[in-house]
Design an enzyme around this catalytic site. Structure first.
Site: not given
Length: 409
Positions: A22, A69, A144, A146, A172, A292, A366
């Site tokens: 990240s 992603g 998200s 992101q 998040s 996550d 994951r």
């Protein structure tokens, strides 16, 4: 397929973990935007970060980011402001099933020229880079992080800066805060007040060397392993108590719910199991800020035979796979009685199981790594084990260092 097992639970080890994916991907894009004035140390060796670096240096008009992603979201924003470039941005079959409409709509509202090549709302995209002068955007807060970060990063290059208003419940938040703090570290005075993020136009920054902290999501698998191994002690580097990463919440989650104590010294994090810890019958956690690590926590509960109720997981359905469905499918193989909703996972109890579980990974790194700690309890088999390369290429080598027997079948 591999089979992974271990003959005893007295696990000792000292490992170096790769830099945070990240943090790395944010800094790689910022370094590109600011003409490579940053010297970045301990960059993630993950496939995602390698794809990000490759894409940023690719002079062609077609960019394929495969399963990455983060790269898809960040590069959609990046190429929209690259005047004179016309880019086709594409990815794997799964990537073409992952929605990106919210980000594209936001960029279009700012003035970007982006169109869908196949299905409305999904990659691949045709992006015609242009100068963007609009500076105010509103975006749903429950998407998200992101998407939001992608807009923040390019906001530094917009001549009027960028103000982002978030509508509704924010999810998040730690990832948004990470972006703000990384911007601050390089000299961009971004701020978030309530539901509003402001990023000022910043034409240049000073040269600087930054060390990327190691990945806390990757640390979660060692927290799980120590929780399942009463006599274990594992040290991992490089980690700090004042981390920017939201997944550093692992420290308190595993201390309070699984009896794992964290010790920090000179960038080394040592994990120890408290053998006198008394587990609750049911673990109840809201993981809205740390989705996550949900897979790791659920697997830890299965290894200890605990019930759990995990909420705040709405983003898991649009990850590399539908992670809630995947967890239900695979944890059931250990006898777990698993109930999922759109945003939660509950383990209500256990049935007896006898066969060695053969676990699918769904092209999701994951799913492979969160199940590995269960091998300290009983042998398990994992299909397509190399999916770990997406975020942690040396994962299986590290587990062999810890004394696990890994056989290719």
């Amino acid at each position: 397929m591999i089979q992974i097992s271990r003959s005893n639970t007295n696990i000792k080890g000292d490992l170096q973990i790769t830099g945070s994916k990240s943090e790395s991907n944010r800094l790689l894009l910022l370094n590109q935007l600011f003409n490579h004035v940053l010297k970045l140390e301990n960059i993630s060796n993950s496939e995602d970060s390698q794809l990000m670096q490759k894409a940023l240096s690719n002079p062609t008009d077609t960019i394929d980011i495969h399963h990455a992603g983060t790269a898809m979201r960040f590069l959609t924003a990046y190429y929209s402001i690259q005047e004179g470039r016309i880019i086709t941005l594409t990815g794997s079959d799964r990537m073409r099933q992952r929605p990106i409409g919210v980000l594209v709509d936001a960029l279009r509202n700012l003035g970007a020229d982006i169109s869908y090549i196949e299905n409305e709302g999904y990659p691949p995209l045709k992006i015609v880079g242009k100068k963007i002068s609009n500076s105010v955007i509103t975006i749903p807060a429950n998407v998200s992080s992101q998407y939001i970060t992608a807009l923040m990063l390019i906001g530094t290059q917009l001549e009027n800066g960028l103000t982002i208003t978030l509508e509704g419940k924010i999810i998040s938040i730690p990832y948004i805060q990470m972006s703000i703090q990384l911007l601050s570290r390089i000299g961009v005075n971004a701020e978030m007040i309530s539901q509003e993020i402001k990023v000022p136009y910043t034409p240049k920054i000073e040269k600087k060397t930054l060390q990327v902290e190691s990945d806390w999501s990757s640390a979660s698998y060692y927290y799980s392993l120590v929780a399942l191994s009463p006599a274990s002690q594992i040290s991992i580097s490089t980690y700090y108590k004042d981390s920017l990463q939201g997944d550093s919440a692992l420290e308190n989650i595993y201390k309070d719910n699984f009896g794992v104590t964290s010790f920090f010294e000179n960038g080394k994090l040592t994990l120890k199991n408290n053998p006198e810890f008394i587990h609750k019958d049911t673990i109840t956690l809201d993981l809205n800020y740390t989705p996550d690590i949900a897979q790791t926590i659920a697997a830890t509960c299965v290894g200890l035979g605990l019930k759990c109720h995990l909420t705040g997981l709405e983003t898991l359905k649009i990850k590399e796979t539908d992670r809630l469905q995947a967890l239900q499918n695979e944890l059931t193989k250990f006898g777990a009685i698993v109930v999922i909703t759109n945003d939660s996972l509950t383990i209500k109890g256990y049935n007896i199981f006898e066969e060695t579980p053969v676990l699918a990974t769904y092209n999701d790194h994951r799913m492979a790594m969160c199940m590995a700690p269960l091998a300290v309890k009983f042998p398990i088999q994992i299909e397509n084990e190399m999916v770990v390369e997406k975020s942690y290429p040396t994962f299986w080598q590290n587990w062999q260092q810890l004394g696990f027997d890994i056989k290719h079948l």
